[in-house]
Write a protein that holds these residues in place. Structure first.
Motif, mmCIF file in Angstrom:
data_model
loop_
_atom_site.group_PDB
_atom_site.id
_atom_site.type_symbol
_atom_site.label_atom_id
_atom_site.label_comp_id
_atom_site.label_asym_id
_atom_site.label_seq_id
_atom_site.Cartn_x
_atom_site.Cartn_y
_atom_site.Cartn_z
ATOM 1 N N PHE A 16 0.847 -1.197 0.000
ATOM 2 C CA PHE A 16 0.000 0.000 0.000
ATOM 3 C C PHE A 16 0.885 1.250 0.000
ATOM 4 O O PHE A 16 0.890 2.024 0.954
ATOM 5 N N VAL A 17 1.599 1.478 -1.094
ATOM 6 C CA VAL A 17 2.580 2.561 -1.124
ATOM 7 C C VAL A 17 1.927 3.940 -1.134
ATOM 8 O O VAL A 17 2.558 4.929 -0.738
ATOM 9 N N ASN A 18 0.682 4.043 -1.580
ATOM 10 C CA ASN A 18 0.008 5.340 -1.666
ATOM 11 C C ASN A 18 -1.186 5.465 -0.729
ATOM 12 O O ASN A 18 -1.958 6.421 -0.830
ATOM 13 N N LEU A 19 -1.342 4.520 0.176
ATOM 14 C CA LEU A 19 -2.503 4.539 1.063
ATOM 15 C C LEU A 19 -2.454 5.743 2.005
ATOM 16 O O LEU A 19 -1.446 6.001 2.660
ATOM 17 N N LEU A 20 -3.571 6.472 2.077
ATOM 18 C CA LEU A 20 -3.700 7.631 2.959
ATOM 19 C C LEU A 20 -4.701 7.404 4.074
ATOM 20 O O LEU A 20 -4.585 7.998 5.146
ATOM 21 N N GLU A 21 -5.689 6.557 3.824
ATOM 22 C CA GLU A 21 -6.743 6.348 4.823
ATOM 23 C C GLU A 21 -7.267 4.925 4.729
ATOM 24 O O GLU A 21 -7.464 4.390 3.632
ATOM 25 N N ALA A 22 -7.488 4.310 5.882
ATOM 26 C CA ALA A 22 -8.026 2.944 5.929
ATOM 27 C C ALA A 22 -9.056 2.860 7.041
ATOM 28 O O ALA A 22 -8.805 3.281 8.170
ATOM 29 N N THR A 23 -10.204 2.306 6.711
ATOM 30 C CA THR A 23 -11.251 2.049 7.697
ATOM 31 C C THR A 23 -11.515 0.546 7.667
ATOM 32 O O THR A 23 -12.094 0.028 6.713
ATOM 33 N N LEU A 24 -11.058 -0.148 8.721
ATOM 34 C CA LEU A 24 -11.021 -1.599 8.702
ATOM 35 C C LEU A 24 -11.960 -2.187 9.754
ATOM 36 O O LEU A 24 -12.676 -1.457 10.448
ATOM 37 N N THR A 25 -11.930 -3.500 9.867
ATOM 38 C CA THR A 25 -12.793 -4.199 10.821
ATOM 39 C C THR A 25 -12.086 -4.418 12.145
ATOM 40 O O THR A 25 -12.653 -4.188 13.210
ATOM 41 N N TYR A 26 -10.838 -4.852 12.076
ATOM 42 C CA TYR A 26 -10.101 -5.222 13.279
ATOM 43 C C TYR A 26 -9.056 -4.167 13.627
ATOM 44 O O TYR A 26 -8.297 -3.719 12.750
ATOM 45 N N PRO A 27 -8.973 -3.772 14.914
ATOM 46 C CA PRO A 27 -7.974 -2.778 15.323
ATOM 47 C C PRO A 27 -6.539 -3.218 15.058
ATOM 48 O O PRO A 27 -5.682 -2.392 14.761
ATOM 49 N N SER A 28 -6.267 -4.504 15.161
ATOM 50 C CA SER A 28 -4.885 -4.976 15.004
ATOM 51 C C SER A 28 -4.341 -4.692 13.607
ATOM 52 O O SER A 28 -3.133 -4.527 13.436
ATOM 53 N N HIS A 29 -5.207 -4.616 12.608
ATOM 54 C CA HIS A 29 -4.742 -4.359 11.251
ATOM 55 C C HIS A 29 -4.155 -2.957 11.107
ATOM 56 O O HIS A 29 -3.310 -2.719 10.235
ATOM 57 N N CYS A 30 -4.624 -2.033 11.944
ATOM 58 C CA CYS A 30 -4.075 -0.678 11.878
ATOM 59 C C CYS A 30 -2.618 -0.641 12.329
ATOM 60 O O CYS A 30 -1.904 0.310 12.025
ATOM 61 N N CYS A 31 -2.198 -1.646 13.075
ATOM 62 C CA CYS A 31 -0.797 -1.703 13.506
ATOM 63 C C CYS A 31 0.130 -1.824 12.307
ATOM 64 O O CYS A 31 1.289 -1.385 12.368
ATOM 65 N N ALA A 32 -0.336 -2.403 11.233
ATOM 66 C CA ALA A 32 0.494 -2.560 10.041
ATOM 67 C C ALA A 32 0.882 -1.209 9.471
ATOM 68 O O ALA A 32 1.972 -1.049 8.910
ATOM 69 N N PHE A 33 0.005 -0.220 9.606
ATOM 70 C CA PHE A 33 0.259 1.097 9.047
ATOM 71 C C PHE A 33 0.872 2.046 10.067
ATOM 72 O O PHE A 33 1.380 3.095 9.719
ATOM 73 N N ARG A 34 0.813 1.665 11.339
ATOM 74 C CA ARG A 34 1.423 2.491 12.373
ATOM 75 C C ARG A 34 2.902 2.171 12.524
ATOM 76 O O ARG A 34 3.725 3.061 12.659
ATOM 77 N N ASN A 35 3.236 0.897 12.486
ATOM 78 C CA ASN A 35 4.633 0.480 12.665
ATOM 79 C C ASN A 35 5.378 0.517 11.336
ATOM 80 O O ASN A 35 5.664 -0.511 10.740
#
Length: 598
Positions: A164-183
């Motif tokens: 996801f080289v150009n991803l700016l915003e993600a609205t997902l189901t599971y909170p743990s998936h947001c860790c992929a974009f935070r770390n």
């Protein structure tokens, strides 16, 4: 019968006379240039001049085939929601240039081929909410700037962050998936390591120009500054906005948050498993009679062995998911693995605490009623008592599996879900029972100490020795129960007293301390266990000389002299005999001969 026939004929006539659906309605369901075959494939061939948006809803088609939108070069938005799609095939969007693709509410959609976006430009926005997709395509995600995947409970794993080289915003189901974009990797956080030196200089030049524009805005006309409008946001590192964010119970970290914990948990679980397996094997193969203390020690060793299995399971999963736990968190915490680990730890901890309490009460009862042989605890009584402990521990461990709290709340699989009143009562019950057990153990050890303490029979240094041994036993019990109390209070009142990261330190360093210490304090360090151990080794041709020394010792003579140490005119009174017996049993108890009788 005749009336029934006439009614059926009338119904058929009405159906034949019913006018066909209006063309506008038919086109609204499957507009041109699309061909919607029921239970078949969707095809929308082009070209169609002026068509920039395509919307298809509630169609019975099942497949979006390859080249489905070939020729629709002007279409930039495709909205396919609420249809019966089950599969999106490779090259499905070939030839399109999409800014937005909506596949939401296709509740039967389970598979999107890895090459679904091959040959397409875009999409920039992808919405797959309320679908059963289990994976996103590995190709074509580079252009996505906005990803929406709410209520997509089957999507438990995302492609790598680099996709996801150009991803700016993600609205997902599971909170743990947001860790992929935070770390983000360090090289992406520091743009000077991810862009060329020339590009860095260009960024710096751009920033200077924007700053100069601010400086000269008061001196020059607005029209003269038109050439100074530079966008310099691209010079900064991108951190996508993501929701829902991880909470206090599920931070963005591996199961073992620190490297030193990874080393320690392996050492501790191996020690707990090997120590308790050794104790069980020696006790169960011993040629000596199975006494009440031996039986209780077997139960304690089995409980502590289960705790070792729990730690082994946690350590194994941590080693397999290191660095990418966010992609395995859902499978682990909602799967059978975490449920098994949770059952092991609750069952083991409750059975261990229960057995420790029974062992302490049995020792206290034996010393208090030393000369009353008819009140001695029999093996059949101990079996019934421990059967109750097994049933109780199994029930407590099984309740989270049937909806009373659950083991899915945290990565270490503790029952910390307290959304319902029943779950809160469950957690508080565990807390209260463990605290009560701890105070019972402390009270019994204090009574044992004063029962065996007799200035006529032992010196002051022996009092100190006994007190130190009692302190060790009580301390190990406390350090094991304290983390349970922390976790229980934290979960029950929905206010974490410690973070999950810090609780993992307690989990490794303190929570299993009883499981490691018990086989040594209650068995391995005792003389009787060492006798059984060397006698067992002698059967395999090892340590024969040491075993022979144990065989020559007259344990029965020692026991007889211990209980009847006075003869002739020095025959003691009943009270003195009782004190002597108490001294014998107390010394044997506290001199690390915990699983045999004096």
């Amino acid at each position: 019968m005749k009336q029934r026939f006439s009614a059926l004929q009338l119904l058929k006539l009405l159906l034949l006379l019913q006018p066909p659906l209006p063309r506008a309605l038919r086109e609204a369901l499957c507009p041109e240039p699309c061909n919607c075959v029921p239970d078949g494939a969707l095809r929308c061939p082009g070209p169609t001049a002026g068509l920039t948006r395509l919307s298809l809803a509630y169609l019975p088609v099942k497949v979006i085939p390859s080249q489905a939108f070939r020729g629709l070069n002007e279409v930039i938005k495709i909205k396919l929601y609420g249809n019966g799609f089950e599969e999106v095939q490779s090259h499905a969007f070939n030839g399109t240039t999409l800014t937005s693709l909506e596949l939401k509410e296709n509740v039967h959609l389970e598979k999107m081929h890895n090459g679904a976006f091959r040959g397409a430009t875009g999409p920039k926005t992808l919405d797959i909410s309320s679908t059963k997709l289990q994976a996103l395509p590995s190709y074509g995600l580079e252009s996505i700037q906005r990803l929406i995947a709410t209520s997509s409970y089957s999507l438990k794993k995302l492609p790598s962050r680099e996709t996801f080289v150009n991803l700016l915003e993600a609205t997902l189901t599971y909170p743990s998936h947001c860790c992929a974009f935070r770390n983000l990797p360090t090289k992406e956080q520091n743009f000077s390591h991810s862009i060329s030196e020339n590009f860095s200089k260009q960024c710096e030049s751009t920033v200077r120009k924007v700053n100069n524009k601010t400086l000269y805005s008061s001196m020059l006309a607005e029209s003269e500054l038109s050439g100074w409008d530079y966008e310099y946001g691209f010079c900064l590192p991108k951190t996508p906005r993501c929701a829902p964010e991880p909470d206090a119970f599920n931070p963005c970290e591996d199961i073992m948050g620190y490297d030193f914990l990874r080393v320690l948990i392996w050492l501790i679980n191996i020690l707990a498993i090997m120590g308790n397996m050794t104790v069980l094997f020696v006790l169960l193969t011993s040629r000596y009679k199975l006494t009440v203390p031996r039986f209780l020690m077997c139960n304690l060793s089995f409980a502590d062995f289960c705790m070792g299995l729990y730690l082994l399971l946690i350590a194994s999963v941590d080693s397999q998911t290191k660095g990418q736990y966010y992609n395995h968190a859902i499978d682990w915490q909602t799967g059978s693995g975490c449920s098994t680990a949770g059952f092991f730890t609750v069952f083991a901890s409750e059975l261990s605490v229960y057995t420790l309490t029974v062992i302490t009460l049995e020792r206290w009862h034996t010393i208090t009623y030393a000369i009353h042989l008819d009140q001695k605890l029999r093996l059949r009584h101990a079996i019934l008592i421990m059967l109750g402990g097994w049933l109780f521990s199994s029930l407590i461990a099984m309740l989270p599996l049937v909806g009373v709290s659950n083991y899915m709340k945290v990565s270490i699989c503790f029952p910390m879900d307290v959304e319902t009143t029943l779950s809160q009562v469950y957690i508080l019950t565990i807390l209260i029972l463990n605290v009560v057990a701890f105070f019972i153990i402390c009270a019994c050890y204090i009574k044992i100490y004063f029962a065996v303490r007799n200035p006529e029979l032992m010196a002051t240094n022996k009092d100190t020795k006994i007190a130190k041994k009692m302190a060790i036993l009580i301390f190990t019990d406390f350090t094991c129960m304290a983390p349970i109390s922390f976790f229980a209070i934290s979960a029950a009142f929905k206010v974490p007293l410690i973070t999950v990261t810090n609780s993992k330190v307690l989990l490794v360093l303190f929570y299993p301390i009883n499981s490691c210490a018990n086989p040594f304090l209650y068995a391995i360090f005792t003389k009787t266990f060492q006798r059984d151990f060397f006698l067992l080794l002698s059967k395999f041709g090892c340590c024969k000389r040491r075993a022979e020394l144990y065989r020559r010792k007259d344990f029965s003579a020692y026991t007889s002299n211990c209980k009847n140490g006075f003869t002739g005119s020095n025959k003691p009174s009943q009270s003195t005999l009782k004190l002597s017996t108490l001294h014998c049993q107390g010394t044997a108890l506290l001199d690390k001969t915990r699983y045999t009788e004096c």
